[in-house]
Scaffold this motif. Structure first.
Motif, PDB file in Angstrom:
ATOM      1  N   TYR A  34       0.715  -1.361   0.172  1.00 40.71           N
ATOM      2  CA  TYR A  34      -0.246  -0.014   0.274  1.00 40.71           C
ATOM      3  C   TYR A  34       0.567   1.242  -0.112  1.00 40.71           C
ATOM      4  CZ  TYR A  34      -3.819  -3.047   1.520  1.00 40.71           C
ATOM      5  OH  TYR A  34      -4.314  -4.228   1.652  1.00 40.71           O
ATOM      6  N   PHE A  35       1.955   1.439  -0.732  1.00 46.65           N
ATOM      7  CA  PHE A  35       2.888   3.018  -0.870  1.00 46.65           C
ATOM      8  C   PHE A  35       1.556   3.635  -1.372  1.00 46.65           C
ATOM      9  CE2 PHE A  35       6.290  -0.514  -2.415  1.00 46.65           C
ATOM     10  CZ  PHE A  35       6.631  -0.024  -1.381  1.00 46.65           C
ATOM     11  N   GLY A  36       0.184   4.091  -1.846  1.00 48.41           N
ATOM     12  CA  GLY A  36      -0.127   4.979  -2.006  1.00 48.41           C
ATOM     13  C   GLY A  36      -0.464   5.834  -0.817  1.00 48.41           C
ATOM     14  N   TRP A  37      -1.038   4.257   0.025  1.00 45.17           N
ATOM     15  CA  TRP A  37      -0.839   5.088   2.045  1.00 45.17           C
ATOM     16  C   TRP A  37       0.053   5.387   2.752  1.00 45.17           C
ATOM     17  CZ3 TRP A  37      -5.992   4.988   3.837  1.00 45.17           C
ATOM     18  CH2 TRP A  37      -7.329   4.698   3.452  1.00 45.17           C
ATOM     19  N   VAL A  38       1.216   5.517   2.235  1.00 40.65           N
ATOM     20  CA  VAL A  38       2.542   5.005   2.907  1.00 40.65           C
ATOM     21  C   VAL A  38       2.711   7.116   2.243  1.00 40.65           C
ATOM     22  CG1 VAL A  38       4.916   4.839   3.778  1.00 40.65           C
ATOM     23  CG2 VAL A  38       2.912   3.213   3.071  1.00 40.65           C
ATOM     24  N   MET A  39       2.688   6.642   0.996  1.00 39.41           N
ATOM     25  CA  MET A  39       3.238   8.240   0.265  1.00 39.41           C
ATOM     26  C   MET A  39       2.173   9.389   1.318  1.00 39.41           C
ATOM     27  SD  MET A  39       3.262   9.535  -3.516  1.00 39.41           S
ATOM     28  CE  MET A  39       1.109   9.248  -3.934  1.00 39.41           C
ATOM     29  N   VAL A  82      12.493  12.026   4.039  1.00 39.42           N
ATOM     30  CA  VAL A  82      13.516  10.701   3.107  1.00 39.42           C
ATOM     31  C   VAL A  82      12.100   9.152   3.524  1.00 39.42           C
ATOM     32  CG1 VAL A  82      15.139   8.663   3.796  1.00 39.42           C
ATOM     33  CG2 VAL A  82      15.904  10.764   4.618  1.00 39.42           C
ATOM     34  N   ILE A  83      11.720   9.351   4.129  1.00 42.93           N
ATOM     35  CA  ILE A  83       9.803   8.423   4.498  1.00 42.93           C
ATOM     36  C   ILE A  83       9.402   8.905   2.845  1.00 42.93           C
ATOM     37  CG2 ILE A  83       7.705   7.866   5.200  1.00 42.93           C
ATOM     38  CD1 ILE A  83       9.530   8.716   8.049  1.00 42.93           C
ATOM     39  N   VAL A  84       9.180  10.236   2.773  1.00 41.37           N
ATOM     40  CA  VAL A  84       8.619  10.934   1.253  1.00 41.37           C
ATOM     41  C   VAL A  84       9.362  10.237   0.612  1.00 41.37           C
ATOM     42  CG1 VAL A  84       7.843  12.789   0.181  1.00 41.37           C
ATOM     43  CG2 VAL A  84       7.439  13.083   2.852  1.00 41.37           C
ATOM     44  N   ILE A  85      10.763  11.015   0.150  1.00 42.38           N
ATOM     45  CA  ILE A  85      11.074   9.984  -0.968  1.00 42.38           C
ATOM     46  C   ILE A  85      11.112   8.775  -1.409  1.00 42.38           C
ATOM     47  CG2 ILE A  85      13.643   9.949  -1.722  1.00 42.38           C
ATOM     48  CD1 ILE A  85      14.076  13.398  -0.368  1.00 42.38           C
ATOM     49  N   ALA A  87       8.178   6.768  -0.484  1.00 47.13           N
ATOM     50  CA  ALA A  87       7.253   6.124  -0.658  1.00 47.13           C
ATOM     51  C   ALA A  87       6.998   6.959  -1.884  1.00 47.13           C
ATOM     52  CB  ALA A  87       6.141   6.926   0.352  1.00 47.13           C
ATOM     53  N   ILE A  88       7.521   7.550  -2.628  1.00 51.08           N
ATOM     54  CA  ILE A  88       7.170   8.254  -3.645  1.00 51.08           C
ATOM     55  C   ILE A  88       7.437   7.515  -4.747  1.00 51.08           C
ATOM     56  CG2 ILE A  88       7.738  10.280  -5.479  1.00 51.08           C
ATOM     57  CD1 ILE A  88       6.792  12.120  -3.233  1.00 51.08           C
ATOM     58  N   SER A  89       8.863   6.925  -4.678  1.00 51.73           N
ATOM     59  CA  SER A  89      10.017   5.885  -5.584  1.00 51.73           C
ATOM     60  C   SER A  89       9.029   4.855  -5.201  1.00 51.73           C
ATOM     61  CB  SER A  89      11.578   6.189  -5.615  1.00 51.73           C
ATOM     62  OG  SER A  89      12.013   7.039  -4.385  1.00 51.73           O
ATOM     63  N   ALA A  90       8.635   4.196  -4.195  1.00 52.60           N
ATOM     64  CA  ALA A  90       8.528   2.698  -4.456  1.00 52.60           C
ATOM     65  C   ALA A  90       6.750   2.773  -5.331  1.00 52.60           C
ATOM     66  CB  ALA A  90       8.313   2.218  -3.221  1.00 52.60           C
ATOM     67  N   ARG A  92       6.187   4.411  -7.661  1.00 46.16           N
ATOM     68  CA  ARG A  92       6.135   5.163  -8.936  1.00 46.16           C
ATOM     69  C   ARG A  92       6.313   3.775  -9.797  1.00 46.16           C
ATOM     70  NH1 ARG A  92       9.295  11.025  -9.848  1.00 46.16           N
ATOM     71  NH2 ARG A  92       6.920  12.378  -9.690  1.00 46.16           N
ATOM     72  N   LYS A  93       7.743   3.679  -9.406  1.00 45.72           N
ATOM     73  CA  LYS A  93       8.352   2.244  -9.414  1.00 45.72           C
ATOM     74  C   LYS A  93       7.229   0.757  -9.769  1.00 45.72           C
ATOM     75  CE  LYS A  93      12.696   2.626  -7.479  1.00 45.72           C
ATOM     76  NZ  LYS A  93      13.794   2.796  -8.552  1.00 45.72           N
ATOM     77  N   GLN A  94       6.137   0.906  -8.209  1.00 46.74           N
ATOM     78  CA  GLN A  94       5.375  -0.194  -8.244  1.00 46.74           C
ATOM     79  C   GLN A  94       4.168   0.293 -10.044  1.00 46.74           C
ATOM     80  OE1 GLN A  94       2.006   0.150  -5.703  1.00 46.74           O
ATOM     81  NE2 GLN A  94       2.607  -1.833  -4.601  1.00 46.74           N
ATOM     82  N   LYS A  95       3.476   1.664  -9.813  1.00 49.57           N
ATOM     83  CA  LYS A  95       2.790   1.404 -11.431  1.00 49.57           C
ATOM     84  C   LYS A  95       3.524   1.271 -12.165  1.00 49.57           C
ATOM     85  CE  LYS A  95      -0.281   3.986  -9.674  1.00 49.57           C
ATOM     86  NZ  LYS A  95      -1.217   3.221  -9.729  1.00 49.57           N
ATOM     87  N   LYS A  96       5.296   1.275 -12.547  1.00 54.64           N
ATOM     88  CA  LYS A  96       6.056   0.538 -13.568  1.00 54.64           C
ATOM     89  C   LYS A  96       5.424  -0.521 -13.605  1.00 54.64           C
ATOM     90  CE  LYS A  96       7.838   4.667 -14.471  1.00 54.64           C
ATOM     91  NZ  LYS A  96       9.385   5.582 -14.251  1.00 54.64           N
ATOM     92  N   LEU A  97       5.856  -1.969 -13.054  1.00 55.95           N
ATOM     93  CA  LEU A  97       5.537  -3.292 -12.875  1.00 55.95           C
ATOM     94  C   LEU A  97       4.355  -3.251 -13.459  1.00 55.95           C
ATOM     95  CD1 LEU A  97       6.151  -3.699  -9.178  1.00 55.95           C
ATOM     96  CD2 LEU A  97       8.388  -3.560 -11.289  1.00 55.95           C
ATOM     97  N   ALA A  98       5.503  -4.464 -13.960  1.00 58.59           N
ATOM     98  CA  ALA A  98       4.693  -5.626 -15.313  1.00 58.59           C
ATOM     99  C   ALA A  98       3.988  -6.848 -14.437  1.00 58.59           C
ATOM    100  CB  ALA A  98       5.464  -5.863 -16.385  1.00 58.59           C
ATOM    101  N   GLY A  99       2.867  -6.849 -15.227  1.00 59.77           N
ATOM    102  CA  GLY A  99       2.259  -8.053 -14.479  1.00 59.77           C
ATOM    103  C   GLY A  99       3.140  -8.912 -13.769  1.00 59.77           C
TER     104      GLY A  99
END
Ligand code: HEM
Length: 132
Positions: A34-39, A82-85, A87-90, A92-99
């Motif tokens: 749930y990186f959206g929540w963390v962000m 650092v937590i914001v950075i 969370a945002i990095s993760a 974005r990376k999660q969104k780019k992951l393929a199935g």
């Protein structure tokens, strides 16, 4: 002003839960973090933290014997940033992951965010300084 401070502090606790909650629930999960929540939680922490600091400064303005601990605020702010950075990095990376991609490589980001949020809770409680 007391009510504003109370509401802000309640939001500060909710933001904290939005970071530490996903960390505790998903610290051993393999996917679906749930990186959206963390962000969102980390941004809530930065905003409400700055507001609480401003409110504390206002409350102490007339009392020469009391002061806000600026070192503590600075350390908490750096950690929250650092937590914001992370969370945002993760996020974005999660969104780019393929199935079929392995999501587990994103787990260190969750661990970093959760552990640093716990460090900030410990600092908030143990390190005296922000007085009302
Ligand atoms: C992940 C980030 C953060 C966590 C987990 C966190 C946690 C906490 C906790 C648990 C408290 C309550 C302490 C107590 O009442 O004894 C607190 C209070 C406070 N925090 Fe944070 N905090 C974070 C970020 C920040 C930031 C970035 C700032 C400042 C820019 C900040 C400023 C404050 C202030 C001023 C209070 C005292 C409020 C009052 O009693 O009037 N916090 N924080």
């Amino acid at each position: 002003m007391e009510l504003v401070r109370d509401i802000t502090l309640i939001l500060h606790f909710i933001g904290l839960a939005m970071i530490i909650g996903p960390f505790l629930v998903q610290m051993r999960a393999h996917s679906g973090y749930y990186f959206g929540w963390v962000m969102t939680g980390s941004l809530v922490q930065l905003v409400t933290g700055l507001l609480l600091t401003g409110l504390a400064e206002m409350g102490l303005a007339d009392d020469p014997d009391m002061a806000v601990n600026h070192t503590k605020i600075a350390v908490k702010s750096v950690i929250a940033t650092v937590i914001v950075i992370a969370a945002i990095s993760a996020y974005r990376k999660q969104k780019k992951l393929a199935g079929g991609d392995n999501e587990r490589k994103l787990l260190p980001y969750l661990h970093t965010a959760g552990a640093l949020a716990i460090v900030n809770v410990i600092l908030a409680v143990v390190w005296t300084g922000v007085v009302r």
